[in-house]
Design a protein around this motif. Structure first.
Motif, PDB file in Angstrom:
ATOM      1  N   LYS A  82       0.904  -1.024  -0.086  1.00  0.00           N
ATOM      2  CA  LYS A  82      -0.251  -0.015  -0.217  1.00  0.00           C
ATOM      3  C   LYS A  82       0.848   1.312   0.044  1.00  0.00           C
ATOM      4  N   VAL A  83       0.431   2.451  -0.431  1.00  0.00           N
ATOM      5  CA  VAL A  83       1.038   3.603  -0.770  1.00  0.00           C
ATOM      6  C   VAL A  83       1.646   4.032   0.587  1.00  0.00           C
ATOM      7  N   TYR A  84       1.045   3.993   1.656  1.00  0.00           N
ATOM      8  CA  TYR A  84       1.426   4.639   3.104  1.00  0.00           C
ATOM      9  C   TYR A  84       2.442   3.648   3.608  1.00  0.00           C
ATOM     10  N   GLU A  85       2.494   2.023   3.348  1.00  0.00           N
ATOM     11  CA  GLU A  85       3.413   1.394   3.698  1.00  0.00           C
ATOM     12  C   GLU A  85       4.640   1.590   2.787  1.00  0.00           C
ATOM     13  N   LYS A  86       4.622   1.894   1.813  1.00  0.00           N
ATOM     14  CA  LYS A  86       6.098   2.259   0.966  1.00  0.00           C
ATOM     15  C   LYS A  86       6.426   3.282   1.672  1.00  0.00           C
ATOM     16  N   ILE A  87       5.906   4.623   1.608  1.00  0.00           N
ATOM     17  CA  ILE A  87       6.338   5.750   2.248  1.00  0.00           C
ATOM     18  C   ILE A  87       6.968   5.623   3.516  1.00  0.00           C
ATOM     19  N   PHE A  88       6.223   5.090   4.306  1.00  0.00           N
ATOM     20  CA  PHE A  88       6.619   4.975   5.765  1.00  0.00           C
ATOM     21  C   PHE A  88       7.896   4.073   5.953  1.00  0.00           C
ATOM     22  N   LEU A  89       7.848   2.991   5.305  1.00  0.00           N
ATOM     23  CA  LEU A  89       9.191   2.346   5.418  1.00  0.00           C
ATOM     24  C   LEU A  89      10.188   2.631   4.668  1.00  0.00           C
ATOM     25  N   ASP A  90      10.369   3.503   3.582  1.00  0.00           N
ATOM     26  CA  ASP A  90      11.409   4.054   2.974  1.00  0.00           C
ATOM     27  C   ASP A  90      11.939   5.365   3.863  1.00  0.00           C
ATOM     28  N   LEU A  91      11.177   5.942   4.400  1.00  0.00           N
ATOM     29  CA  LEU A  91      11.265   7.082   5.295  1.00  0.00           C
ATOM     30  C   LEU A  91      12.073   6.528   6.343  1.00  0.00           C
ATOM     31  N   GLN A  92      11.630   5.587   6.962  1.00  0.00           N
ATOM     32  CA  GLN A  92      12.304   4.894   8.001  1.00  0.00           C
ATOM     33  C   GLN A  92      13.741   4.297   7.638  1.00  0.00           C
ATOM     34  N   ASP A  93      13.635   3.633   6.790  1.00  0.00           N
ATOM     35  CA  ASP A  93      15.130   2.991   6.278  1.00  0.00           C
ATOM     36  C   ASP A  93      16.091   4.028   5.974  1.00  0.00           C
ATOM     37  N   ASP A  94      15.785   5.256   5.579  1.00  0.00           N
ATOM     38  CA  ASP A  94      16.577   6.316   5.328  1.00  0.00           C
ATOM     39  C   ASP A  94      16.818   7.222   6.693  1.00  0.00           C
ATOM     40  N   GLU A  95      16.036   6.704   7.759  1.00  0.00           N
ATOM     41  CA  GLU A  95      16.001   7.619   8.998  1.00  0.00           C
ATOM     42  C   GLU A  95      15.515   9.076   8.891  1.00  0.00           C
ATOM     43  N   ILE A  96      14.796   9.238   7.800  1.00  0.00           N
ATOM     44  CA  ILE A  96      14.342  10.679   7.428  1.00  0.00           C
ATOM     45  C   ILE A  96      12.983  10.953   8.351  1.00  0.00           C
ATOM     46  N   GLU A  97      13.114  12.148   9.031  1.00  0.00           N
ATOM     47  CA  GLU A  97      11.999  12.628   9.796  1.00  0.00           C
ATOM     48  C   GLU A  97      11.602  14.103   8.868  1.00  0.00           C
ATOM     49  N   LEU A  98      10.307  14.392   8.856  1.00  0.00           N
ATOM     50  CA  LEU A  98       9.783  15.483   8.036  1.00  0.00           C
ATOM     51  C   LEU A  98      10.424  16.773   8.945  1.00  0.00           C
ATOM     52  N   GLY A  99      10.935  17.813   8.137  1.00  0.00           N
ATOM     53  CA  GLY A  99      11.325  18.823   8.818  1.00  0.00           C
ATOM     54  C   GLY A  99      10.436  19.876   9.299  1.00  0.00           C
ATOM     55  N   ASN A 100       9.392  19.801   8.516  1.00  0.00           N
ATOM     56  CA  ASN A 100       8.231  21.087   8.891  1.00  0.00           C
ATOM     57  C   ASN A 100       7.305  20.439  10.228  1.00  0.00           C
ATOM     58  N   GLU A 101       7.278  21.196  11.276  1.00  0.00           N
ATOM     59  CA  GLU A 101       6.454  20.613  12.486  1.00  0.00           C
ATOM     60  C   GLU A 101       5.109  20.251  11.996  1.00  0.00           C
ATOM     61  N   ASN A 102       4.610  21.051  11.142  1.00  0.00           N
ATOM     62  CA  ASN A 102       3.017  20.695  11.028  1.00  0.00           C
ATOM     63  C   ASN A 102       3.013  19.518  10.182  1.00  0.00           C
ATOM     64  N   PHE A 103       3.687  19.332   9.177  1.00  0.00           N
ATOM     65  CA  PHE A 103       3.531  18.101   8.495  1.00  0.00           C
ATOM     66  C   PHE A 103       3.948  16.919   9.111  1.00  0.00           C
ATOM     67  N   ARG A 104       4.903  17.064  10.072  1.00  0.00           N
ATOM     68  CA  ARG A 104       5.049  15.931  10.968  1.00  0.00           C
ATOM     69  C   ARG A 104       4.088  15.517  11.593  1.00  0.00           C
ATOM     70  N   ASN A 105       3.340  16.458  12.555  1.00  0.00           N
ATOM     71  CA  ASN A 105       2.216  16.068  13.302  1.00  0.00           C
ATOM     72  C   ASN A 105       1.273  15.337  12.237  1.00  0.00           C
ATOM     73  N   ILE A 106       0.770  15.989  10.932  1.00  0.00           N
ATOM     74  CA  ILE A 106      -0.146  15.201  10.250  1.00  0.00           C
ATOM     75  C   ILE A 106       0.329  14.022   9.796  1.00  0.00           C
ATOM     76  N   TYR A 107       1.618  13.693   9.407  1.00  0.00           N
ATOM     77  CA  TYR A 107       2.118  12.440   8.738  1.00  0.00           C
ATOM     78  C   TYR A 107       2.251  11.493   9.928  1.00  0.00           C
ATOM     79  N   SER A 108       2.233  12.001  11.276  1.00  0.00           N
ATOM     80  CA  SER A 108       2.201  10.685  12.357  1.00  0.00           C
ATOM     81  C   SER A 108       0.572  10.198  12.644  1.00  0.00           C
TER      82      SER A 108
END
Length: 661
Positions: free
Chosen positions: A517-543
């Motif tokens: 699923k799209v959300y699984e792909k995005i979550f795993l890719d960002l997690q593998d690269d240890e990428i955390e969204l820089g914008n606080e609003n986006f970070r809250n919405i993302y979680s």
């Protein structure tokens, strides 16, 4: 407290375009709707509604959200008020859990005033229908005016007894506080400073028939009361005083009952009194509102402008009042609206005329006698100036001054031509007069601007950047949120990239097909690269998004944003409606056809994540390069790390079909 099952049912049932259509005239624009902003004064549509996404965005004010957010913004409802309003509109039974005393005390003051006003409306109606005095005096009066019982109930008309404090005492016995009875103007309190216990309380509307004044959404804001005796000391009509919920300059009587008919007929009849509105409704003409005896204001005009561009002003046959009433016409023209005027025969008003004629006759009269404002104004003023050249010149100048208020240049020119023909004067003279008026207005505006600039001469902003750079990371993170919102639960076949050594021992990215699923792909890719969204609003919405998508297979944007705070809802609506903004320009009419995106969801997801990775790698390379300039010792390890990042960046850009310099 409203139960969760009721809230869920409201969100499932309510249609955003239907609810907003009660307040704004919406026109189809592709799969969406567009209209004039209900929050700002504008002439070109910047308000978009998406039935598919069930969200709206106002590009002029920046506001946006779902159906509840609209009601909270437009009607200043609290969250529970908005839910109750929608439940009432869609006939959904409200399940409530019992409120304790502390929760009751938390109701804000505006809500308390609304509750008092709604109680008063029910009380006055109850007196009218269920008491001997109410039936004998109030109900008899309304029936004498020709109103049917159905009409009286529709407009929630009532009667206040001829006693000093009957209503006030009844309200106090029901637990309503004297503060809110006083704040709404329903009760007049005369304080006794020496002995507060002896303060006197009076019903403001004693011995009057009552006309509730409702907002666009149907909430009771205030009252108009008509006295039935011949007391010359008392005002014939008495309105509620200004309060936190009632501003007479922003309200039109009958707008709640007329809004749908106004949008449907694409025209609004504007009358003066309550009974004019009610009699027209009863006759079958529902697109009618009243300014309630007050001078027409820009706020009232904008209220109509959201529903239609066309106003027909209906005047009584009283010629003396016509001249003064014409001042409101210029205000309507300034709003870019089309105005027609219709006056009734001598001694008639909309109420009496509708009572004496059937629907077909009234409609025919309105059709035949509604004149363009130029024709009407000219015919009215020319009578006064027929034999006086000076007055005639003033009349022409008066009409041209009205034309100058019109924002549309083509309309101005057409009206000048029409005025020249009616007044038998050359067009060139009228155009010169118009130019002089316009020049003076420009000069006055320029003078005002110069004065403001002079006042702010010391507020100099130094080193201000002319252009702003695009924040690449911000835009990419925003796109990730958009993809999750629109396609998060969509199963796709992705081409993943695995870093492997080739036969020569060099590292290469090898494609590998995976289903996810799209959300699984995005979550795993960002997690593998240890990428955390820089914008606080986006970070809250993302979680919150990842959690919701993981827990709920039947994910919907509408239910997801329901419990979020207004700031987050506004951000989400901005993200989802970004592309709809360009539909407002109506490029097709200008024979400009933007190329449509033809990209798969999987491709869009991959490219967005890869681009973000490339951006972060490039930023890391720059940081490492800066580090080497500061180090005096051996920095071979850092250089090796930089080379590895450069190689990886090259591979990723190759996958994205980008050429690097």
């Amino acid at each position: 407290m409203i139960s969760k099952s009721t809230i869920d049912k409201v969100y499932e049932t309510a249609r955003l375009e239907e609810v907003i259509g009660d307040y704004v005239q919406l026109k189809k624009s592709g799969s969406n709707f567009k209209g004039l902003s209900p929050f700002t004064d504008e002439r070109s549509p910047s308000f978009m509604v998406s039935p598919v996404k069930q969200i709206w965005k106002d590009f002029s004010s920046g506001k946006g959200g779902n159906v509840v957010a609209f009601l909270m913004e437009h009607e200043h409802f609290t969250y529970p008020e908005a839910i109750k309003h929608l439940a009432k509109k869609y006939n959904i039974e409200i399940e409530e859990t019992e409120q304790n005393d502390e929760q009751k005390e938390q109701a804000n003051e505006r809500e308390s005033m609304y509750l008092v006003s709604e109680y008063a409306q029910k009380y006055f109606s109850d007196i009218l229908w269920n008491t001997e005095l109410g039936k004998a005096i109030g109900l008899s009066y309304f029936k004498e005016r020709g109103f049917t019982e159905e009409t009286i109930k529709k407009f929630a008309l009532g009667y206040c007894l001829d006693n000093w404090d009957s209503f006030t005492n009844a309200a106090l016995e029901k637990g309503y506080q004297i503060k809110y009875l006083s704040d709404t103007g329903l009760t007049i309190v005369k304080e006794d400073a020496a002995n507060p216990a002896n303060s006197k309380k009076f019903d403001r509307f004693k011995a009057r028939v009552m006309f509730p004044i409702q907002s666009l959404s149907g909430r009771v804001l205030g009252f108009g009361g008509r006295i039935l005796t011949n007391d010359k000391k008392a005002a014939k009509y008495l309105n509620s005083p200004e309060s936190d919920i009632y501003h007479k300059s922003k309200v039109l009587y009958g707008i709640y009952h007329a809004k749908q008919a106004i949008a449907k007929e694409d025209n609004c009849y504007l009358v003066e009194g309550y009974t004019d509105v009610i009699q027209f409704h009863q006759r079958g003409i529902e697109n009618v509102v009243a300014s309630s005896g007050t001078a027409l204001t820009p706020e009232q005009i904008r209220l109509v402008n959201r529903l239609t561009k066309n106003i027909t002003v209906l005047f009584d046959g009283d010629a003396a009042g016509l001249r003064a009433s014409l001042r409101g016409i210029d205000l309507i023209l300034e709003q870019g609206m089309n105005v027609k005027i219709c006056s009734f025969p001598e001694g008639e008003d909309p109420d009496s005329f509708a009572r004496a004629n059937n629907l077909e006759e009234v409609l025919e009269y309105l059709k035949t006698n509604s004149k363009d404002f130029i024709q009407f104004k000219a015919s009215l003023l020319i009578k006064e100036a027929e034999s006086d050249p000076v007055k005639r010149a003033d009349t022409v100048r008066d009409i041209v001054n009205s034309i100058s208020k019109i924002p549309d240049r083509i309309q101005k020119e057409i009206y000048i031509q029409e005025c020249a023909q009616i007044m038998n004067i050359s067009e060139s003279v009228l155009f010169n007069t118009l130019a002089q008026i316009d020049k003076k207005e420009v000069s006055d505006t320029h003078k005002k601007v110069k004065e403001e600039q002079k006042a702010q001469v010391f507020n100099v902003v130094k080193n201000e950047e002319v252009g702003q750079k695009v924040d690449v990371q911000f835009e990419l993170e925003r796109k990730i949120i958009e993809i999750l919102l629109l396609y998060g639960n969509s199963p796709q076949e992705f081409e993943d990239l695995i870093l492997k050594e080739n036969e020569k021992g060099d590292l290469e990215l090898e494609p590998e097909k995976i289903e996810a699923k799209v959300y699984e792909k995005i979550f795993l890719d960002l997690q593998d690269d240890e990428i955390e969204l820089g914008n606080e609003n986006f970070r809250n919405i993302y979680s919150k998004l990842i959690q919701e998508l993981n827990e709920n297979e039947n994910f919907s944007i509408n239910t997801f944003i329901a419990p979020l705070d207004q700031e987050m809802v506004s951000e989400i609506s901005s993200i989802l409606m970004e592309e709809e903004k360009y539909m407002l320009h109506d490029w097709a009419r200008k024979e400009i056809y933007p190329k449509k995106k033809e990209v798969t969801i999987a491709q869009l997801t991959n490219e967005t994540i890869l681009t973000l990775r490339c951006f972060l790698i490039k930023r890391r390379i720059n940081a490492l390069q800066n580090e080497t300039t500061k180090l005096e010792n051996d920095n071979r390890e850092i250089l090796e790390e930089i080379m590895n990042y450069i190689h990886l960046n090259t591979l990723l850009n190759k996958k994205l079909n980008r050429v690097l310099s």
